[in-house]
Enzyme design. Structure first.
Site, short mmCIF file in Angstrom:
data_model
loop_
_atom_site.label_atom_id
_atom_site.label_comp_id
_atom_site.label_asym_id
_atom_site.label_seq_id
_atom_site.Cartn_x
_atom_site.Cartn_y
_atom_site.Cartn_z
N HIS A 1 0.86 -1.19 0.00
CA HIS A 1 0.00 0.00 0.00
C HIS A 1 0.90 1.24 0.00
O HIS A 1 1.96 1.25 0.62
CB HIS A 1 -0.91 -0.01 1.23
CG HIS A 1 -1.98 1.03 1.18
ND1 HIS A 1 -1.73 2.36 1.45
CD2 HIS A 1 -3.29 0.95 0.85
CE1 HIS A 1 -2.85 3.04 1.30
NE2 HIS A 1 -3.81 2.21 0.94
N GLU B 1 -4.24 2.38 -7.28
CA GLU B 1 -4.63 3.47 -6.38
C GLU B 1 -3.74 4.68 -6.62
O GLU B 1 -2.65 4.79 -6.05
CB GLU B 1 -4.46 3.03 -4.91
CG GLU B 1 -5.30 1.85 -4.50
CD GLU B 1 -5.53 1.84 -3.00
OE1 GLU B 1 -6.68 1.98 -2.59
OE2 GLU B 1 -4.56 1.75 -2.24
N GLY C 1 -11.57 5.19 3.71
CA GLY C 1 -12.42 5.99 4.60
C GLY C 1 -13.89 5.59 4.62
O GLY C 1 -14.49 5.45 5.69
P1 PGA Z 1 -9.68 6.04 0.56
O1 PGA Z 1 -8.44 5.04 0.74
O2 PGA Z 1 -10.86 5.21 0.09
O3 PGA Z 1 -9.90 6.61 1.93
O4 PGA Z 1 -9.30 7.04 -0.46
C1 PGA Z 1 -8.21 4.00 -0.15
C2 PGA Z 1 -6.97 3.23 0.25
O5 PGA Z 1 -6.01 3.84 0.73
O6 PGA Z 1 -6.91 2.00 0.10
#
Ligand code: PGA
Length: 224
Positions: free
Chosen positions: A96, A151, A209
């Site tokens: 991540h 991401e 989130g």
């Molecule tokens: P987010 O995070 O949905 O809060 O943007 C996604 C993640 O970091 O996996």
């Protein structure tokens, strides 16, 4: 109908009692799960209790870890090995961007972690922010056994997701390298989830989130 992965990444949130409350509130008709694989990735501390609650409820929710040791079991203080994780979880996030940034995880460590997950029969969900991160030829051997989550950094926790069109384009580029499930992650909420899951090359979402609230995650599941 394609199989969709709806993955919750709780990050460093929730005590055991908060995690328990979430599971009690995450009420969905199991019959609706059909083509959707729900994977909840809590902190290690909550994995055992969630595992037993899921078993008691005869639920099909799957569990994932947020990290894995790059080593076998043994003298690695503080690490959690694949063998230990496998007692509770079938999936594991690897690489991540928050780990790459805050814990200096480099490609070598990430490859070791993927290797450990596969050895322990855990499906690694490799998080990448661009396709350069999987160009190393060492990935070619391992890559067929994983899920990849695209991401982009600008979208994580900002409320500004990538466009579904661009996410789909990146997913299609990854699929040219390897035909594995590709998830999109970054500011996914109940109102935009379908715009991603309907794209031809996207096989699910990784939600940070908006997964912390059980009701919101039910809506994300339903709208996906
Ligand atoms: P987010 O995070 O949905 O809060 O943007 C996604 C993640 O970091 O996996």
């Amino acid at each position: 109908m394609k199989k969709l992965y709806i993955v919750a990444n709780w990050k460093s949130n929730k005590t055991v009692s908060e995690a328990t409350e979430w599971i009690e509130r995450f009420k969905i008709q199991e019959s609706r799960i059909k083509n959707k694989e729900i994977v909840v990735c809590p902190s290690f501390t909550s994995l055992p209790v969630l595992k037993s609650l899921i078993m008691n409820h005869k639920s099909n929710i799957k569990l994932g870890a947020q990290d894995i040791s790059p080593f076998d079991e043994g003298a690695y203080t503080g690490e959690i090995s694949g063998k230990q994780i496998k007692e509770f979880a079938d999936y594991c996030l690897v690489g991540h961007s928050e780990r790459r940034k805050n814990f200096g995880e480099d490609e070598e460590i990430i490859l070791q972690k993927i290797d450990q997950a596969i050895k322990s029969n855990i499906v690694p969900i490799l998080c990448i922010s661009d396709t350069n991160q999987i160009q190393n030829t060492k990935y070619k051997i391992l890559i067929t056994k994983m899920i990849i989550a695209y991401e982009p950094l600008f979208a994580i926790g900002t409320g500004s997701p990538d466009t579904p069109e661009n996410a789909d384009k990146v997913a299609s580029e990854i699929k040219k390298i390897t035909d594995v499930p590709i998830l999109y992650g970054g500011s996914v909420i109940e109102g935009n989830v379908q715009s991603f899951t309907k794209m031809p090359n996207i096989d699910g979402v990784l939600v940070g989130g908006a997964s912390l609230d059980a009701q919101q995650f039910v809506s994300i599941f339903k709208n996906a």
